[in-house]
Design a protein around this motif. Structure first.
Motif, PDB file in Angstrom:
ATOM      1  N   PRO A 124      -4.530  -0.514  -0.434  1.00 51.51           N
ATOM      2  CA  PRO A 124      -3.947  -1.817   0.017  1.00 51.51           C
ATOM      3  C   PRO A 124      -4.012  -3.004  -1.191  1.00 51.51           C
ATOM      4  O   PRO A 124      -5.039  -2.909  -2.005  1.00 51.51           O
ATOM      5  N   ILE A 156      -8.910   4.208   6.026  1.00 49.04           N
ATOM      6  CA  ILE A 156      -9.575   3.299   5.279  1.00 49.04           C
ATOM      7  C   ILE A 156     -10.817   2.461   5.732  1.00 49.04           C
ATOM      8  O   ILE A 156     -11.859   2.129   5.175  1.00 49.04           O
ATOM      9  N   VAL A 180      -3.799   5.597  -1.032  1.00 43.25           N
ATOM     10  CA  VAL A 180      -4.170   4.592   0.007  1.00 43.25           C
ATOM     11  C   VAL A 180      -4.848   3.638  -0.895  1.00 43.25           C
ATOM     12  O   VAL A 180      -5.904   3.596  -1.284  1.00 43.25           O
ATOM     13  N   PHE A 196       0.681   4.191   0.503  1.00 45.29           N
ATOM     14  CA  PHE A 196       0.321   5.197   1.633  1.00 45.29           C
ATOM     15  C   PHE A 196       1.152   4.771   3.020  1.00 45.29           C
ATOM     16  O   PHE A 196       1.845   5.349   3.676  1.00 45.29           O
ATOM     17  N   LYS A 197       1.107   3.366   3.196  1.00 47.23           N
ATOM     18  CA  LYS A 197       1.828   2.779   4.303  1.00 47.23           C
ATOM     19  C   LYS A 197       3.270   2.966   4.245  1.00 47.23           C
ATOM     20  O   LYS A 197       3.983   3.249   5.122  1.00 47.23           O
ATOM     21  N   LEU A 231      -2.369   1.330  10.577  1.00 49.86           N
ATOM     22  CA  LEU A 231      -2.292   2.911  10.285  1.00 49.86           C
ATOM     23  C   LEU A 231      -4.014   3.329   9.977  1.00 49.86           C
ATOM     24  O   LEU A 231      -3.952   4.471   9.236  1.00 49.86           O
ATOM     25  N   GLN A 232      -4.719   2.726  10.480  1.00 54.38           N
ATOM     26  CA  GLN A 232      -5.943   3.111   9.844  1.00 54.38           C
ATOM     27  C   GLN A 232      -6.465   4.430  10.306  1.00 54.38           C
ATOM     28  O   GLN A 232      -7.240   5.075   9.729  1.00 54.38           O
ATOM     29  N   THR A 251      -4.640  -7.152   3.817  1.00 55.71           N
ATOM     30  CA  THR A 251      -3.439  -6.229   3.841  1.00 55.71           C
ATOM     31  C   THR A 251      -3.364  -5.236   5.059  1.00 55.71           C
ATOM     32  O   THR A 251      -2.368  -4.948   5.794  1.00 55.71           O
ATOM     33  N   CYS A 252      -4.575  -4.818   5.404  1.00 56.01           N
ATOM     34  CA  CYS A 252      -4.602  -3.764   6.551  1.00 56.01           C
ATOM     35  C   CYS A 252      -4.654  -4.433   7.727  1.00 56.01           C
ATOM     36  O   CYS A 252      -4.343  -3.657   8.912  1.00 56.01           O
ATOM     37  N   CYS A 303       0.850  -1.035  -0.121  1.00 55.72           N
ATOM     38  CA  CYS A 303      -0.085  -0.079  -0.044  1.00 55.72           C
ATOM     39  C   CYS A 303       0.798   1.282  -0.112  1.00 55.72           C
ATOM     40  O   CYS A 303       1.674   1.370   0.799  1.00 55.72           O
ATOM     41  N   CYS A 313      -4.604   6.659   7.538  1.00 54.99           N
ATOM     42  CA  CYS A 313      -5.349   6.576   6.215  1.00 54.99           C
ATOM     43  C   CYS A 313      -6.918   6.386   6.192  1.00 54.99           C
ATOM     44  O   CYS A 313      -7.521   6.635   4.908  1.00 54.99           O
ATOM     45  N   CYS A 326      -1.595  -3.902   9.913  1.00 53.10           N
ATOM     46  CA  CYS A 326      -1.124  -2.416   9.459  1.00 53.10           C
ATOM     47  C   CYS A 326      -0.980  -1.491  10.592  1.00 53.10           C
ATOM     48  O   CYS A 326       0.045  -0.927  11.119  1.00 53.10           O
TER      49      CYS A 326
HETATM   50  S1  SF4 Z   1      -4.343   0.216   6.811  1.00 48.12           S
HETATM   51 FE1  SF4 Z   1      -4.266   2.134   5.551  1.00 48.12          FE
HETATM   52  S2  SF4 Z   1      -2.225   2.349   5.277  1.00 48.12           S
HETATM   53 FE2  SF4 Z   1      -2.376   0.334   5.975  1.00 48.12          FE
HETATM   54  S3  SF4 Z   1      -2.415  -0.830   4.215  1.00 48.12           S
HETATM   55 FE3  SF4 Z   1      -4.479  -0.524   4.998  1.00 48.12          FE
HETATM   56  S4  SF4 Z   1      -5.127   1.340   3.631  1.00 48.12           S
HETATM   57 FE4  SF4 Z   1      -2.887   1.081   3.480  1.00 48.12          FE
END
Ligand code: SF4
Length: 896
Positions: A857, A875, A855, A607-608, A869-870, A863-864, A605, A873, A867
């Motif tokens: 994934p 998502i 953003v 953004f990640k 980082l919600q 994938t999230c 992703c 981002c 992660c």
């Molecule tokens: S949580 Fe956000 S930053 Fe992380 S992979 Fe999913 S969309 Fe990308």
């Protein structure tokens, strides 16, 4: 109580008459209606209406007459009475009352049973009448005798006994009393009837005409039902903005969040709140009182890390906004340094050092000073009143809630908090003394039992439970949940009273017939509460298919499907403006921290990658009571690194491995060394020794099994472990670290990455690989003279030991006797694959440098999942996230 009843009450009040309501809520509603009516008449001033709820009425009448009769008994507050029952239950010394929680619950049950006897079956208040009671009822009977004795000796009076005591006083008092008009009583209890008779003239408000328009709707499910109700409210208010609507919801408190969401979504936008709940929320769920309580608790005992996180996030414990920002930064710095712990004592927190974000010295001084005051006193027992007086002094000294001006709701919460503290202080009524921790425990209970509702804004939609709606009127009513299982609402009989006593006295839920009759009374009262009433039910509940209430069908007819205009359409347009930021900020060429994980993230992703590598964003690892999955993974890596590090302690080759005389002892030695070196002192100190011994045994067994597996390989030599190399990919410089490189029997190199999770080489598949660490190494990190023989994950996990990956010729270099069906043989490493990976990795590097940060994934939601980082981002705003339940391998990305 419909329009005619409202007129009758208004006329009664205007003549100065006294109205008694069944509940506090009903009294407030009548007062508000009275004031509204006077405003509508254009008046600017008028006498206050005489409206009292039942309890206040009885208390006021008793206080007026008891002083005249020189009755000096103290009327117990609920908290004081509960404290007496807790003492009595505790004195029982039975197993059930050993712990505080069960003891308090039993005391509450006993209080309820006492109140039921006072209101329904007063003859059983005499000890002799309870002589035949058995088992739990007999235990309660003994407690009740003890309670009576304590009250007699202490000159105390229970609020439940008050009406019984008041009736004879009224009979003796010959003074003229005003007649009473009763409103909102679904059922007049025997004790109430006796008291009203003793008072003099009284009557109930005439029920009024039943609603002219009654409908019964069937919705497919509870969500649709709720949405239809909210839509209906929205339409009613659009037609008549001054309309007052009453929504009856079963278990309104429990469904609060769900109901709130539905009304916010469907009832339409408004400048002022459109709806409010008749019941408040427990004070311990309101931020300010909860923060005050946690802060006090922290002065004397550790609190959980999530509680501390929350406390810091409220901003209430800082003296100003700057101090608050520093406190939050300090906590973040601790987490970044891996110093998380499940519990934080104040001493442990302030003793942490951070060069970049030190704690604000004034804050530390205030906290230490407050802690000193508490610890000096905490060992003492003193009166609850003294503790209650200490609380505001402590909070003031700590500058609690002083960082910013408080909102109106916060001011009200402060007021309610002060009342709760005073309630606890009042527990010294019988001369009892307690320690600080007992006082805090009492405060905790009081906060949980005190309901808080910010001042009513007189919202047009009121949401209430069936019983709480007594005395309320509206222009229209919607009754949710009119299904067979929910209405009439059933309930359990009281566990501390004999069932025959409950039946004989017609106590609540004593028989299904009583439930039916009460529900019938409430339904009839609601029918008369507005000219229009809608009932609804959901045909399917989470448990099963539901049928319409048998009580409602004869009144409203068979339920009909929801009218089309109440079917919830597509969600309304969001108020937020969607803005996609396509701007890109290129990354200056050079080194980027994070190693291969940057390009892995860019593939997973974009953004990640941007957030982690360029904004230094990272997820928190919550502290666990034991070792986290990531800490266990790091330990395993350390042990295997130590095992294969070569002489003098380690080994290097298959021959060395085969030559080990006592493999178990060899492995155990490496495990002990790794635990010694890798486990930080703060971790070792807070883990029980036995737990660490078990972890040591687990690791020893796992690594021994892995070495057994490796002895089945063809000849090999470990060329290096924890290999560090720096590579340049299209202008991006990355530091890589590889777990291990083996030299195979043909001289080629096998690149190995240890994993404890269930990984597969499919994660390298193009076009968007889920992991590029090994392909990156294969394409960019080998020296000119090195020939790549394969890339493999070493899956070191109980029950699943294996190599998984791509090997040039696995049958000749890895394991003897591998058949063609084996995946290592079937899917060999090829030169084309290496070239494709190289191209893909270069493209990822170029995308990162160019500032691609979409953003996007690669496979939502998988994938999230880990992660974290919600919040950045966003998502998730419209997507559910699956639960995380597997061990994380996040710590095993082996790069620096
Ligand atoms: S949580 Fe956000 S930053 Fe992380 S992979 Fe999913 S969309 Fe990308």
């Amino acid at each position: 109580m419909g329009a005619s009843a409202a007129i009758e009450i208004d006329a009664w009040l205007r003549e100065g008459g006294l109205v008694v309501t069944a509940s506090d809520r009903a009294a407030r509603a009548l007062i508000a209606a009275f004031h509204r009516a006077r405003q509508t008449e254009g008046l600017t001033a008028w006498p206050a209406p005489k409206i009292l709820d039942w309890r206040s009425f009885a208390r006021t009448a008793w206080l007026e007459r008891s002083s005249a009769e020189a009755d000096a008994r103290l009327l117990l507050s609920p908290a004081q009475e509960q404290a007496l029952w807790v003492d009595i239950a505790g004195a029982d010394h039975s197993l059930a009352t050993l712990l505080e929680g069960p003891r308090v619950r039993l005391a509450d049950l006993a209080m309820e049973a006492h109140e039921l006897l006072c209101s329904h079956a007063t003859r059983f208040l005499r000890t002799q009448a309870r002589a035949g009671w058995q088992q739990d009822a007999a235990a309660f009977s003994a407690w009740l005798s003890a309670f009576d004795e304590i009250c007699r000796a202490g000159n105390l009076l229970s609020a439940s006994r008050l009406p019984l005591e008041l009736a004879p006083l009224l009979e003796r008092d010959t003074a003229e009393r005003p007649p009473l008009l009763l409103a909102g009583f679904d059922r007049i209890l025997p004790v109430q009837r006796e008291l009203f008779d003793a008072w003099g003239t009284w009557r109930e408000v005439s029920p009024g005409e039943p609603a002219a328009a009654v409908r019964f709707h069937a919705a497919t499910d509870a969500q649709t039902e709720l949405a239809a109700c909210a839509l209906w409210c929205g339409r009613k208010l659009a037609d008549n903005p001054k309309a007052r609507l009453l929504v009856i919801a079963q278990a309104a408190s429990a469904r609060r969040g769900e109901v709130e969401r539905a009304f916010l979504e469907h009832a339409g936008p408004a400048s002022a709140p459109l709806f409010e709940f008749s019941l408040g929320v427990p004070l311990n769920q309101v931020a300010l009182p909860r923060a005050a309580y946690l802060l006090l608790r922290w002065l004397a005992a550790p609190i959980a890390e999530h509680e501390l996180d929350w406390l810091l996030s409220t901003g209430y414990i800082a003296g100003d906004l700057k101090e608050n920002a520093v406190l939050e930064a300090f906590m973040r710095a601790l987490r970044r340094r891996g110093l998380e712990r499940t519990q934080w004592s104040l001493a442990a927190f302030v003793s942490q050092r951070s060069a970049t974000n030190p704690l604000p010295p004034p804050w530390v001084e205030r906290m230490i000073e407050a802690q000193r005051s508490v610890s000096e006193l905490a060992r003492r027992t003193q009166s609850p009143l003294e503790w209650a007086e200490l609380v505001p002094r402590l909070l003031e000294g700590l500058h609690f809630a002083g960082a910013r001006p408080l909102s109106s709701a916060e001011f009200q919460a402060v007021h309610r908090w002060q009342q709760a503290v005073e309630t606890c202080g009042s527990l010294g009524f019988d001369g009892r003394r307690m320690r600080w921790r007992e006082f805090l425990s009492q405060l905790d209970r009081t906060l949980a039992e005190t309901l808080f509702a910010p001042e009513s804004h007189d919202a047009p939609i009121l949401i209430a439970g069936p019983a709480e709606s007594a005395g309320l009127t509206a222009d229209a009513v919607w009754f949710l949940g009119a299904d067979e299982d929910t209405w009439p609402a059933g309930g359990a009989t009281h566990p501390l009273l004999p069932i025959e006593v409950q039946r004989e006295a017609a106590m609540p839920h004593a028989t299904p017939q009583l439930d039916w009759e009460l529900a019938g009374v409430i339904t009839n009262r609601l029918l008369a509460a507005a000219p229009e009433i809608h009932f609804s039910y959901a045909k399917a509940t989470t448990a099963a298919e539901a049928r319409p209430s048998r009580l409602i069908v004869p009144i409203a007819g068979e339920p009909q499907p929801l009218p089309a205009e109440l079917a919830s359409g597509p969600a309304p347009e969001p108020l937020t403006v969607l803005f996609e930021d396509f701007s890109r900020i290129p990354f200056p060429l050079g080194k980027v921290p994070g190693g291969s994980s940057v390009l892995t993230a860019q593939s997973q992703c974009p953004f990640k990658a941007f957030a982690t590598a360029r904004l230094a964003a990272q997820d928190w690892n919550p502290a666990e009571a034991g070792l986290t999955a990531s800490q266990r993974g790091n330990l395993l890596h350390a042990v295997l690194h130590s095992v294969w590090a070569g002489p003098p302690e380690g080994i290097r080759t298959l021959a060395d491995l085969e030559g080990l005389i006592d493999k178990a002892a060899f492995v155990a030695g490496h495990v002990q060394r790794a635990l010694q070196q890798e486990l930080r002192p703060h971790l070792r100190e807070r883990m029980p020794r036995r737990y660490l011994e078990l972890e040591e045994q687990r690791l020893t067994r796992l690594v021994s099994e892995w070495l057994d597996y490796e002895t089945t390989r063809m000849d090999f030599e470990v060329a290096a472990t924890e290999v560090k190399r720096t590579v340049a990919v299209d202008g991006l410089t990355l530091d890589l670290r590889l777990d291990r490189i083996d030299r195979l029997n043909d001289g080629s190199q096998l690149v190995i990455d240890y994993k404890t999770g269930n990984v597969s080489p499919t994660c390298w598949e193009l076009p968007r690989p889920d992991d590029v660490q090994l392909p990156l190494y294969a394409g960019f990190a080998l020296e000119d003279e090195e020939v790549l023989g394969g890339l493999v994950f070493a899956k070191v996990r109980t029950g699943g030991l294996a190599f998984a990956g791509r090997v040039g010729d696995a049958a000749s270099t890895l394991f003897p006797g591998l058949k063609g069906g084996n995946t290592l043989v079937k899917n060999p490493l090829t030169a084309e694959q290496l070239l494709d990976w190289r191209d893909s990795i270069e493209q990822l590097a170029r995308d990162f440098i160019a500032g691609h940060a979409e953003v996007d994934p690669r496979e939502y939601p998988k994938t999230c999942e880990y992660c974290g980082l919600q919040v950045l981002c966003r998502i998730q705003e419209h997507q559910p996230q699956p639960d995380a339940d597997d061990e994380s391998d996040s710590a095993e990305a082996g790069d620096e």
